[in-house]
Design a protein around this motif. Structure first.
Motif, short mmCIF file in Angstrom:
data_model
loop_
_atom_site.label_atom_id
_atom_site.label_comp_id
_atom_site.label_asym_id
_atom_site.label_seq_id
_atom_site.Cartn_x
_atom_site.Cartn_y
_atom_site.Cartn_z
N ALA A 89 1.21 -1.56 -2.21
CA ALA A 89 0.97 -2.97 -1.93
C ALA A 89 0.94 -3.22 -0.42
N ILE A 90 1.85 -2.61 0.32
CA ILE A 90 1.88 -2.77 1.78
C ILE A 90 0.62 -2.19 2.41
N LEU A 91 0.20 -1.01 1.96
CA LEU A 91 -1.02 -0.40 2.51
C LEU A 91 -2.25 -1.24 2.20
N LEU A 92 -2.33 -1.78 0.99
CA LEU A 92 -3.45 -2.66 0.66
C LEU A 92 -3.45 -3.90 1.55
N PHE A 93 -2.28 -4.46 1.77
CA PHE A 93 -2.16 -5.64 2.63
C PHE A 93 -2.61 -5.31 4.05
N ILE A 94 -2.19 -4.17 4.57
CA ILE A 94 -2.53 -3.78 5.95
C ILE A 94 -4.03 -3.57 6.09
N PHE A 95 -4.63 -2.80 5.17
CA PHE A 95 -6.04 -2.48 5.30
C PHE A 95 -6.96 -3.63 4.92
N LYS A 96 -6.47 -4.57 4.12
CA LYS A 96 -7.26 -5.72 3.73
C LYS A 96 -7.38 -6.73 4.87
N HIS A 97 -6.34 -6.80 5.70
CA HIS A 97 -6.31 -7.79 6.78
C HIS A 97 -6.67 -7.19 8.14
N LYS A 98 -7.41 -6.12 8.17
CA LYS A 98 -7.85 -5.55 9.44
C LYS A 98 -9.06 -6.24 9.94
#
Length: 98
Positions: A89-98
Motif C-alpha cells: 500500500a505504501i509503495l502504491l501510494f508513493i508511485f501513484k503520487h509521483k
C-alpha cells in the motif's frame, strides 16, 4: 523369502514422522531397529508396515485437511501478511503520487 530392510528416510515416510523422530523413537525402543555393520540403522519393512496403522507417537498430530491448513497458515503468518499488505500500500501510494 529374504527380509526387506529399509532406511530411516523410508521409515519416516511410511510412519508420517520426521527422520529425527524415527531416530529418537528407535533409541527409546518404541520402534524396532537393527544396526547393519554396526553403524547403519535399518528397519524391517514388515514390522514398520504393521506398526503404521497402530503407531501414534506422543505429540504426533493427525493430518490436517486443507481448510485447517489454510487456517493455520494465516494464524501463524498473520503478522507477515499484514506487513506485506502495508508495504504494498505504501509503495502504491508513493508511485501513484509521483
Amino acid at each position: 523369502m529374504a527380509e526387506k530392510f529399509i532406511n530411516i528416510r523410508e521409515t519416516a515416510e511410511i510412519l508420517g514422522l520426521t527422520e529425527k523422530q524415527v531416530i529418537d523413537l528407535s533409541g527409546e525402543g518404541k520402534i524396532p531397529a537393527y544396526k547393519i555393520g554396526g553403524e547403519f540403522l535399518r528397519f524391517r519393512l514388515d514390522q514398520i508396515q504393521t506398526m503404521k496403522d497402530h503407531f501414534r507417537p506422543e505429540g504426533a498430530q493427525p493430518k490436517q485437511n486443507f481448510k485447517e491448513q489454510i487456517h493455520d497458515f494465516f494464524y501463524f503468518n498473520d503478522f507477515y501478511i499484514l506487513t506485506l499488505i502495508i508495504i504494498v500500500a505504501i509503495l502504491l501510494f508513493i508511485f501513484k503520487h509521483k
